[in-house]
Design an enzyme around this catalytic site. Sequence first.
Site, short mmCIF file in Angstrom:
data_model
loop_
_atom_site.label_atom_id
_atom_site.label_comp_id
_atom_site.label_asym_id
_atom_site.label_seq_id
_atom_site.Cartn_x
_atom_site.Cartn_y
_atom_site.Cartn_z
N LYS A 55 0.80 -1.22 0.00
CA LYS A 55 0.00 0.00 0.00
C LYS A 55 0.84 1.28 0.00
O LYS A 55 0.38 2.33 -0.44
CB LYS A 55 -0.93 0.01 1.21
CG LYS A 55 -2.04 -1.03 1.16
CD LYS A 55 -3.17 -0.61 0.24
CE LYS A 55 -4.39 -1.49 0.42
NZ LYS A 55 -5.52 -1.07 -0.43
N SER A 80 -8.93 -0.23 6.61
CA SER A 80 -8.89 -1.16 7.74
C SER A 80 -7.50 -1.25 8.34
O SER A 80 -7.32 -1.82 9.40
CB SER A 80 -9.34 -2.55 7.30
OG SER A 80 -8.43 -3.08 6.35
N GLY A 184 -7.14 -2.43 -6.29
CA GLY A 184 -6.04 -1.54 -6.64
C GLY A 184 -4.78 -2.30 -7.03
O GLY A 184 -4.15 -2.00 -8.06
N GLU A 206 -9.46 -13.85 -3.66
CA GLU A 206 -10.16 -13.19 -2.55
C GLU A 206 -10.70 -14.24 -1.58
O GLU A 206 -10.73 -15.43 -1.89
CB GLU A 206 -11.28 -12.29 -3.08
CG GLU A 206 -12.33 -12.97 -3.91
CD GLU A 206 -13.28 -11.97 -4.58
OE1 GLU A 206 -13.21 -10.77 -4.29
OE2 GLU A 206 -14.10 -12.42 -5.39
N GLY A 210 -16.04 -13.32 0.91
CA GLY A 210 -16.24 -12.06 0.19
C GLY A 210 -15.87 -12.19 -1.27
O GLY A 210 -14.89 -11.60 -1.72
N ASP A 212 -17.16 -11.02 -3.99
CA ASP A 212 -17.81 -10.04 -4.86
C ASP A 212 -17.05 -9.83 -6.16
O ASP A 212 -17.64 -9.63 -7.23
CB ASP A 212 -17.98 -8.71 -4.13
CG ASP A 212 -16.66 -8.12 -3.67
OD1 ASP A 212 -16.23 -7.07 -4.20
OD2 ASP A 212 -16.02 -8.72 -2.79
N SER A 306 1.18 -9.66 -0.17
CA SER A 306 0.83 -8.23 -0.13
C SER A 306 1.16 -7.52 1.17
O SER A 306 1.33 -6.30 1.17
CB SER A 306 -0.66 -8.04 -0.45
OG SER A 306 -1.46 -8.72 0.49
#
Length: 323
Positions: A55, A80, A184, A206, A210, A212, A306
């Site tokens: 990030k 988060s 991202g 994922e 979740g 989605d 990550s």
Amino acid sequence: MSTLPITFEDVVAAHERLRGVAHRTPVLTSRTANERTGAQLFFKCENLQRMGAFKFRGAYNAIAQFTPQQKAGGVITFSSGNHAQAIALSARLLGVKAVIVMPHDAPAVKVEATRGYGGEVVFYDRYTEDREALGKRLAAERGLTLIPPYDHAHVMAGQGTAAKELFEETGELDLLLTPLGGGGLLSGCATAAHALSPACTVIGVEPEAGNDGQRSLRTGEIVHIDTPKTLADGAQTQHLGNLTFAVIRERVSEIVTVSDAELVDTMKFFASRMKLVVEPTGCLAAAAVLHGKVDVRGKRVGVLISGGNVDLLRFAELVQAAG
């Protein structure tokens, strides 16, 4: 002419801004992992990035492009944890005030680190309150510039520099797997892969709770879900971004899911076999490979780790419970 929100040239420009600021994280291999999967795996270790996650790349790239007026006003985000820390650290390095909207149940280690980097933390309830609405309201009230965690072109381009470095070190790959929350990292890395390894199949991973992104890719439109309950706190997003989905729809071949138990098993593998501390979200891509969610046999495979920001007591509890 590309109509997508970012190009490879944007990733290259981001890499130049990050030169000498972000770590060029190592790419590690594991004979045990290769034997277990029948593939040649290359782990890009963003758990060893500044503030412990990829990030930092996107946050710094975004704030570095602020106008003087924006720098004077300050930055706000909602996160988060890892994007929170990334914005706080990047803002400090660039002399900008930072306000971070965080869920009240965010890992304590991430809250402490965010405050340690100089960020002002504003808490909210992730299950009953809308963090995006809160962030926009505070931005308007205080004259802050909002940098969302993933749905921002400068953030996406910054995250893509992780894959750019990976390909520069390994050459072309058959497969590239990255964790997926809001998209991202996946969209940025897919952009780099398209330019540097055109034949490479890009896959997002994922949590099962979740999925989605998986549903969005299959239906061709963004699917909204309730906040998923998963150990992968960095992937507890309710939907992909408009910008990230535009790239994912065109550049990503497949999205698969893994269970929380598989994430913990992968945390244990990294700790015991590779001497790496990796948070649950950071294990998503590796868990898919190590647990056979993707056929990688005989292939050269890039795997994005990550992040590594996990409370050590919680880490020990999870790994011990896994047996």
